[in-house]
Design a protein around this motif. Structure first.
Motif, PDB file in Angstrom:
ATOM      1  N   CYS A 134       0.826  -1.210   0.000  1.00  0.00           N
ATOM      2  CA  CYS A 134       0.000   0.000   0.000  1.00  0.00           C
ATOM      3  C   CYS A 134       0.860   1.259   0.000  1.00  0.00           C
ATOM      4  O   CYS A 134       0.560   2.226  -0.703  1.00  0.00           O
ATOM      5  CB  CYS A 134      -0.932  -0.022   1.206  1.00  0.00           C
ATOM      6  SG  CYS A 134      -2.036   1.404   1.314  1.00  0.00           S
ATOM      7  N   CYS A 135       1.951   1.244   0.789  1.00  0.00           N
ATOM      8  CA  CYS A 135       2.829   2.424   0.853  1.00  0.00           C
ATOM      9  C   CYS A 135       3.472   2.692  -0.500  1.00  0.00           C
ATOM     10  O   CYS A 135       3.587   3.834  -0.943  1.00  0.00           O
ATOM     11  CB  CYS A 135       3.894   2.216   1.918  1.00  0.00           C
ATOM     12  SG  CYS A 135       3.233   2.180   3.596  1.00  0.00           S
ATOM     13  N   CYS A 177       3.941   5.992  -5.416  1.00  0.00           N
ATOM     14  CA  CYS A 177       3.912   6.076  -6.880  1.00  0.00           C
ATOM     15  C   CYS A 177       2.840   7.049  -7.356  1.00  0.00           C
ATOM     16  O   CYS A 177       3.064   7.870  -8.254  1.00  0.00           O
ATOM     17  CB  CYS A 177       3.677   4.692  -7.476  1.00  0.00           C
ATOM     18  SG  CYS A 177       5.050   3.547  -7.234  1.00  0.00           S
ATOM     19  N   CYS A 178       1.669   6.994  -6.717  1.00  0.00           N
ATOM     20  CA  CYS A 178       0.584   7.909  -7.090  1.00  0.00           C
ATOM     21  C   CYS A 178       0.962   9.365  -6.819  1.00  0.00           C
ATOM     22  O   CYS A 178       0.662  10.260  -7.609  1.00  0.00           O
ATOM     23  CB  CYS A 178      -0.688   7.543  -6.334  1.00  0.00           C
ATOM     24  SG  CYS A 178      -1.401   5.955  -6.809  1.00  0.00           S
ATOM     25  N   LEU A 179       1.625   9.608  -5.688  1.00  0.00           N
ATOM     26  CA  LEU A 179       2.038  10.965  -5.346  1.00  0.00           C
ATOM     27  C   LEU A 179       3.059  11.497  -6.349  1.00  0.00           C
ATOM     28  O   LEU A 179       2.969  12.653  -6.784  1.00  0.00           O
ATOM     29  CB  LEU A 179       2.621  10.988  -3.928  1.00  0.00           C
ATOM     30  CG  LEU A 179       3.092  12.352  -3.410  1.00  0.00           C
ATOM     31  CD1 LEU A 179       1.935  13.338  -3.368  1.00  0.00           C
ATOM     32  CD2 LEU A 179       3.720  12.211  -2.022  1.00  0.00           C
ATOM     33  N   CYS A 180       4.017  10.664  -6.728  1.00  0.00           N
ATOM     34  CA  CYS A 180       5.028  11.085  -7.709  1.00  0.00           C
ATOM     35  C   CYS A 180       4.387  11.401  -9.055  1.00  0.00           C
ATOM     36  O   CYS A 180       4.725  12.393  -9.707  1.00  0.00           O
ATOM     37  CB  CYS A 180       6.083  10.001  -7.862  1.00  0.00           C
ATOM     38  SG  CYS A 180       7.108   9.755  -6.396  1.00  0.00           S
TER      39      CYS A 180
END
Length: 241
Positions: free
Chosen positions: A47-48, A53-56
Motif C-alpha cells: 500500500c505504501c 507512486c501515485c504521489l510522484c
C-alpha cells in the motif's frame, strides 16, 4: 486408617545425568527467549509503495500543467517587464556649513522618474512606493531624505512620470565628507543614487494577479550626465522574465 502423606519429589542437582539414558544423548538446548525489540519486523505492505507512486505521478502531472500554462500565457500575451529611467534630477539647495561642533548639510532634491509599460495586453498596478535619495559613493555616500508616492495604475503601452521631493536640514556630516561633497556639487561631478521600493501587480483581461515586491535602483549617475539630457536606465530587481 489414613494413608501417610506423600514425600515431595527430590529435585535433580545441576549437571545430573540420567543413568538410564543412552550414552552420549543430551536433551536439545532450549531456544532462548528474545525481547520484543529483537523480533524481526514484518514487511511493509504494498500500500505504501502504491501511495508513493501515485504521489510522484501527481506531482509530475502538476508540474507539466504549470509549464504548459506558462508557455501558453507567454505565447498569448508576450509579457515584458516595466522600464524605469531617471527623467530629471535637480538640487535646488545644497549647502554645507562648518560650525564649531562640526559640518552641517542643508539640501533639497527634486527627482522625476519615468515609468513605462511596454505591454499591449497587460496592465501594471503599483502599490505605495518609498523612494530614497543619496549622493556620493562608498564611505562618502550621504542620505538626502526619502519621499513617498501613492498607488497608481499603468495602462497598456502607457508612460507615467513620477515626481519625488526630499530634503534634509542641519544634517551632521564629517568635515572631510562635507568639503568633498560641496566641491563635487560645484563641479557637477557629484554622484546621485535613487532607490525605489514598491509592489507590482499584473492585470490581464480584467483579472488582477498578485503583488510582487520590486526594488528599482538608479545608481552612479553624475549631475553632469543629467544636465546633458541623458536619461540613465534603472535596474529592476524582481522575478526574471
Amino acid at each position: 486408617m489414613s494413608e501417610p502423606p506423600l514425600k515431595p519429589a527430590l529435585q535433580r542437582p545441576p549437571g545430573y545425568k540420567d543413568p538410564t539414558a543412552p550414552n552420549g544423548f543430551q536433551p536439545p538446548p532450549r531456544k532462548p527467549v528474545l525481547p520484543p525489540s529483537f523480533h524481526p519486523k514484518k514487511k511493509r505492505s504494498n500500500c505504501c509503495r502504491v501511495c508513493c507512486c501515485c504521489l510522484c505521478v501527481f506531482i509530475l502531472i502538476l508540474t507539466l500543467l504549470i509549464l504548459i500554462s506558462g508557455a501558453v500565457f507567454y505565447l498569448l500575451f508576450d509579457p515584458k517587464s516595466p522600464g524605469f529611467h531617471v527623467q530629471s534630477f535637480r538640487i535646488p539647495r545644497f549647502n554645507v556649513t562648518r560650525k564649531a561642533d562640526g559640518s552641517y548639510l542643508d539640501a533639497q532634491t527634486l527627482t522625476r522618474i519615468e515609468a513605462k509599460n511596454p505591454n499591449e495586453k497587460m496592465t501594471y498596478y503599483y502599490d505605495k512606493t518609498e523612494v530614497d535619495v543619496s549622493v556620493g559613493q562608498g564611505d562618502d555616500e550621504t542620505d538626502l531624505g526619502s519621499g513617498t508616492l501613492p498607488e497608481f495604475t499603468m495602462r497598456k503601452q502607457n508612460t507615467t512620470s513620477l515626481k519625488v521631493e526630499t530634503k534634509v536640514s542641519n544634517k551632521l556630516v564629517d568635515d572631510r565628507i562635507g568639503t568633498r561633497l560641496q566641491s563635487r556639487f560645484r563641479s557637477k561631478s557629484l554622484v546621485v543614487n535613487v532607490e525605489a521600493r514598491t509592489k507590482i501587480g499584473l492585470g490581464v483581461g480584467g483579472l488582477k494577479i498578485g503583488m510582487v515586491g520590486v526594488t528599482v535602483k538608479c545608481d552612479g549617475i553624475t549631475l553632469k550626465q543629467l544636465d546633458s539630457g541623458d536619461m540613465p536606465k534603472c535596474v529592476i530587481n524582481m522575478l526574471k522574465w
